[in-house]
Design a protein around this motif. Structure first.
Motif, mmCIF file in Angstrom:
data_model
loop_
_atom_site.group_PDB
_atom_site.id
_atom_site.type_symbol
_atom_site.label_atom_id
_atom_site.label_comp_id
_atom_site.label_asym_id
_atom_site.label_seq_id
_atom_site.Cartn_x
_atom_site.Cartn_y
_atom_site.Cartn_z
ATOM 1 N N TYR A 131 -12.439 -56.231 71.804
ATOM 2 C CA TYR A 131 -13.186 -57.487 71.824
ATOM 3 C C TYR A 131 -13.678 -57.833 73.229
ATOM 4 C CZ TYR A 131 -12.841 -58.842 66.967
ATOM 5 O OH TYR A 131 -13.012 -58.891 65.619
ATOM 6 N N PHE B 13 -16.654 -55.848 73.615
ATOM 7 C CA PHE B 13 -17.672 -56.431 72.751
ATOM 8 C C PHE B 13 -18.352 -57.627 73.434
ATOM 9 C CE2 PHE B 13 -18.629 -59.679 69.491
ATOM 10 C CZ PHE B 13 -19.595 -58.998 68.772
ATOM 11 N N CYS C 35 -20.548 -56.520 76.256
ATOM 12 C CA CYS C 35 -21.769 -55.893 75.756
ATOM 13 C C CYS C 35 -22.769 -56.925 75.258
ATOM 14 C CB CYS C 35 -21.444 -54.953 74.602
ATOM 15 S SG CYS C 35 -20.791 -53.408 75.139
ATOM 16 N N THR C 36 -22.250 -57.875 74.453
ATOM 17 C CA THR C 36 -23.190 -58.787 73.811
ATOM 18 C C THR C 36 -23.621 -59.919 74.737
ATOM 19 O OG1 THR C 36 -21.280 -59.889 72.855
ATOM 20 C CG2 THR C 36 -22.450 -58.338 71.445
ATOM 21 N N ARG C 37 -22.729 -60.381 75.604
ATOM 22 C CA ARG C 37 -23.075 -61.508 76.459
ATOM 23 C C ARG C 37 -23.726 -61.058 77.762
ATOM 24 N NH1 ARG C 37 -19.898 -65.405 73.753
ATOM 25 N NH2 ARG C 37 -20.871 -64.975 71.761
ATOM 26 N N ARG D 95 -24.784 -57.920 78.365
ATOM 27 C CA ARG D 95 -25.670 -56.765 78.155
ATOM 28 C C ARG D 95 -25.193 -55.536 78.925
ATOM 29 N NH1 ARG D 95 -27.727 -57.943 74.011
ATOM 30 N NH2 ARG D 95 -28.509 -60.042 73.752
ATOM 31 N N GLN E 245 -17.664 -56.779 63.113
ATOM 32 C CA GLN E 245 -18.714 -56.764 64.123
ATOM 33 C C GLN E 245 -18.948 -55.329 64.569
ATOM 34 O OE1 GLN E 245 -19.520 -60.045 65.410
ATOM 35 N NE2 GLN E 245 -17.592 -61.171 65.482
ATOM 36 N N ILE F 206 -21.273 -52.993 67.813
ATOM 37 C CA ILE F 206 -22.268 -53.027 68.878
ATOM 38 C C ILE F 206 -23.211 -51.837 68.716
ATOM 39 C CG2 ILE F 206 -20.906 -54.278 70.593
ATOM 40 C CD1 ILE F 206 -20.426 -51.503 71.895
ATOM 41 N N ARG F 207 -24.444 -52.067 69.108
ATOM 42 C CA ARG F 207 -25.447 -51.013 69.004
ATOM 43 C C ARG F 207 -25.915 -50.655 70.413
ATOM 44 N NH1 ARG F 207 -25.902 -48.342 64.662
ATOM 45 N NH2 ARG F 207 -28.078 -47.921 65.154
ATOM 46 N N THR F 208 -26.067 -49.368 70.658
ATOM 47 C CA THR F 208 -26.647 -48.936 71.922
ATOM 48 C C THR F 208 -27.841 -48.049 71.610
ATOM 49 O OG1 THR F 208 -25.156 -47.063 71.926
ATOM 50 C CG2 THR F 208 -24.486 -48.971 73.214
ATOM 51 N N THR G 3 -14.897 -48.984 70.857
ATOM 52 C CA THR G 3 -15.893 -49.999 70.471
ATOM 53 C C THR G 3 -17.238 -49.393 70.061
ATOM 54 O OG1 THR G 3 -14.801 -51.404 72.073
ATOM 55 C CG2 THR G 3 -16.824 -52.237 71.134
#
Lengths: 332, 291
Positions: free
Chosen positions: B51, B54, B57-59, B61, B122, B124-126, B211
């Motif tokens: 997390y 995560f 990554c999401t916040r 970037r 959830q 994550i995509r890269t 992740t």
């Protein structure tokens, strides 16, 4: 003190528990009371093995789930009445306990704990995967034992079960059986050296514990009217049973009742804030209990009283005294 | 025949996952095998690592693999703090109280994360999430390959460091005999804090590497937690290398075994192996040498 006077307080307490529906009419409150007694029964059942015999099981969800599925499947496939299903639940749980005991009691200390956890997980995964029989994660409907709107009959049933489970531990504390279990908990080698058949008494304790757990599982399924593996067979069920007994006081008669009251009421109060995360309270209280009063609420009270009163042999909590024989590798 | 046709692919997948299992096993081996603390929260630590990555990554970037550089040190610090605040108090108590304290910690962490992030799955995509490498009939996901390489590198680096650094010597001495180590001038308390922090950092690193290739949900660590004990037991207690090899073995057993018992019972393989090893080969498969 005569036997009757010794039994007076427990009998009065039992009567008070049975009288609750006469006072509490609100269905929500009655449901909370039912939950308290469900967890009291489960905590008391766990206490026989985890508290008195000192075998910290984290796999009791296996018995709970087997009980629930016994009722559900016999009703679904054979049209059995839920009462017959409940009898089936108890009948199936005892041999299951014997089998699980035969495997896990060969392990000691942390390996026993992990072994029970692993076995219950395997059972959950099998029930989840065996969709042709159990409908897997989709779950299965369960008939009610008391059709009708009133929840009072459910209350009386689980109250009697809780009284039976707590009564069993009350009787155990006064019997040779209870002393044998305590001796095994404190020092299994010494207990065996003076002739206590540790393997037999641990298995017996597990079978009694499993029977109560399965009965409650069947009751809970019927009360809920729907079950699926994650509700009745998952690790949190095992953890909750243990936590109820530990916070109330491992190896005390009324510890499970105290623990169930504290935890069920706390989760109800914080339900709005925590929603699905209601086990947060269980985790936090478990940590606080282990750090500050490892004997639990009643264990701590007993300990303080005993410091004042003249020493008297009691089957009690020695969980605050730390070093138990759990050295490096005690397997087999 | 179909079994044989699919075997190479499953072996490769198992090996790639095995790299991460090795890291997970090594982390628990440090805490449970070497420091003799039964840590039921190892799976929850992996989840916290996932997390944390995560969020980075999401916040922010951040690339998940760069996130590793933040997640691991962060969890190292948190681990040392947890050791000082909680674990140390039961380090000399019975195993049972260690189990219950760390179990409480695990339950609290899982539910705290559930409270913050909800129980939803959830992901994550890269840019390279769907990239694959083909070797004949075998395909490998690029994220899996990167995760495997990094996990293997970290595990080998850890091993080298434990065997050749001054701290590694102090840690191995403390594991063998804390009293004697103390008398030889080792700061045992500090070594134990660092070892616990390191265990949590390794769990966090494993989480970070998982992740990009896994779904996230609050109870994701539960299976890893129990499996990590399987790895340590497979490797013979107290051996970091053994636990790493135990991790690879388990991952291979799972990916080949699931061809026989089906995907849904894949997780049961590890638990059955755990019981079988304890019952019939308690010294583990890879000897009992401490390292």
């Amino acid at each position: 003190m005569t036997r009757w006077r010794e039994a007076a307080i427990p009998l009065a307490l039992a009567a008070a528990v049975l009288a609750v529906p006469l006072v509490v009419k609100n269905p929500y409150h009655l449901n909370v009371a039912i939950l308290v007694l469900v967890w009291t029964t489960l905590g008391a059942a766990w206490n026989i093995v985890g508290g008195y015999a000192g075998q910290l099981s984290l796999g009791h969800a296996a018995f709970f789930g087997i009980g629930a599925y016994s009722l559900a499947l016999t009703a679904h496939y054979w049209g059995w009445s839920p009462w017959a299903g409940m009898a089936m639940a108890v009948a199936v749980s005892v041999p299951l306990a014997a089998a699980i005991g035969a495997i896990t009691f060969r392990l000691r200390g942390p390996y026993f704990v992990l072994g029970t956890l692993a076995l219950a997980e395997v059972l959950r995964l099998v029930v989840l995967a065996w969709r042709d029989l159990t409908y897997g994660a989709a779950g299965i409907m369960v008939p009610e034992i008391f059709p009708g709107l009133s929840r009072a009959p459910y209350y009386y049933f689980i109250a009697l079960a809780a009284i039976a489970a707590v009564g069993t531990t009350w009787w155990m504390e006064r019997s040779g059986f209870g002393y044998y279990l305590t001796a095994i908990r404190e020092d299994q080698e010494t207990a065996e050296s003076i002739g206590v058949n540790a393997a037999w008494y641990k298995n017996l304790a597990l079978m009694i514990s499993a029977a109560f757990t399965a009965l409650t599982g069947a009751f809970y399924a019927s009360h809920l009217m729907f079950i699926e593996p994650d509700i009745v067979l998952s690790e949190p069920v095992s953890v909750q049973m243990a936590v109820v007994a530990i916070i109330g006081g491992r190896g005390t008669v009324l510890g499970p009742l105290v623990g169930a009251l504290l935890l069920v009421l706390a989760s109800e109060i914080f339900r709005a804030q925590f929603q699905q995360a209601h086990l947060l309270i269980y985790g936090l209280l478990l940590m606080l209990t282990i750090l500050f009063m490892p004997g639990g609420v009643l264990g701590e009270i007993q300990h303080r009283l005993r410091l004042r009163a003249a020493p008297r042999p009691v089957i009690g909590t020695t969980f605050s005294s730390s070093h138990e024989s759990s050295g490096q590798r005690e397997v087999g | 025949m179909e079994f044989l046709a699919q075997l190479p692919q499953n072996l490769v997948s198992g090996l790639l996952l095995g790299g991460m299992y090795a890291l997970i096993g090594a982390g628990l081996a440090l805490v449970f095998g070497v420091m003799d603390i039964v840590n039921m929260a190892h799976g929850a630590f992996i989840m916290v690592g996932m997390y944390t990555t995560f969020v980075l990554c999401t916040r922010l970037r951040l690339d998940p693999y760069l996130g590793l550089l933040v997640t691991a040190p962060l969890l190292f610090g948190v681990g040392m703090l947890l050791h000082r605040l909680l674990i140390e108090r039961v380090a000399h108590a019975s195993h049972m109280n260690q189990i219950l304290l760390t179990l409480g910690l695990s339950v609290a962490l899982v539910n705290l994360v559930q409270l913050i992030f909800t129980a939803n799955y959830q992901q994550i995509r890269t840019s390279y999430s769907d990239a694959v490498i083909r070797l004949g009939s075998i395909t490998m996901n690029v994220p899996y390959v990167i995760s495997f390489a990094l996990a293997t590198g970290i595990t080998l680096g850890l091993y080298y460091w434990l065997m050749h650094s001054e701290f590694g010597r102090a840690l191995r001495a403390t594991a063998q005999d804390p009293m004697a180590a103390q008398l030889m001038g080792v700061n045992v308390r500090r070594v134990q804090s660092v070892a616990f922090g390191l265990g949590m950092a390794l769990a966090g690193a494993a989480g970070a590497l998982l992740t990009p290739v896994y779904y996230l949900y609050p109870t994701v660590g539960a299976n890893f937690g129990l499996k990590s004990f399987t790895m340590v037991v497979l490797g013979g207690m107290g051996s970091v290398v053994g636990a790493a090899l135990g991790g690879v073995t388990l991952a291979l057993a799972e990916s080949v075994g699931q061809m026989l018992v089906g995907h849904e019972l894949k997780d049961a393989i590890g638990f059955v192996v755990f019981l079988l090893v304890l019952l019939f080969k308690p010294a583990g498969l890879f000897g009992g040498q401490r390292a």
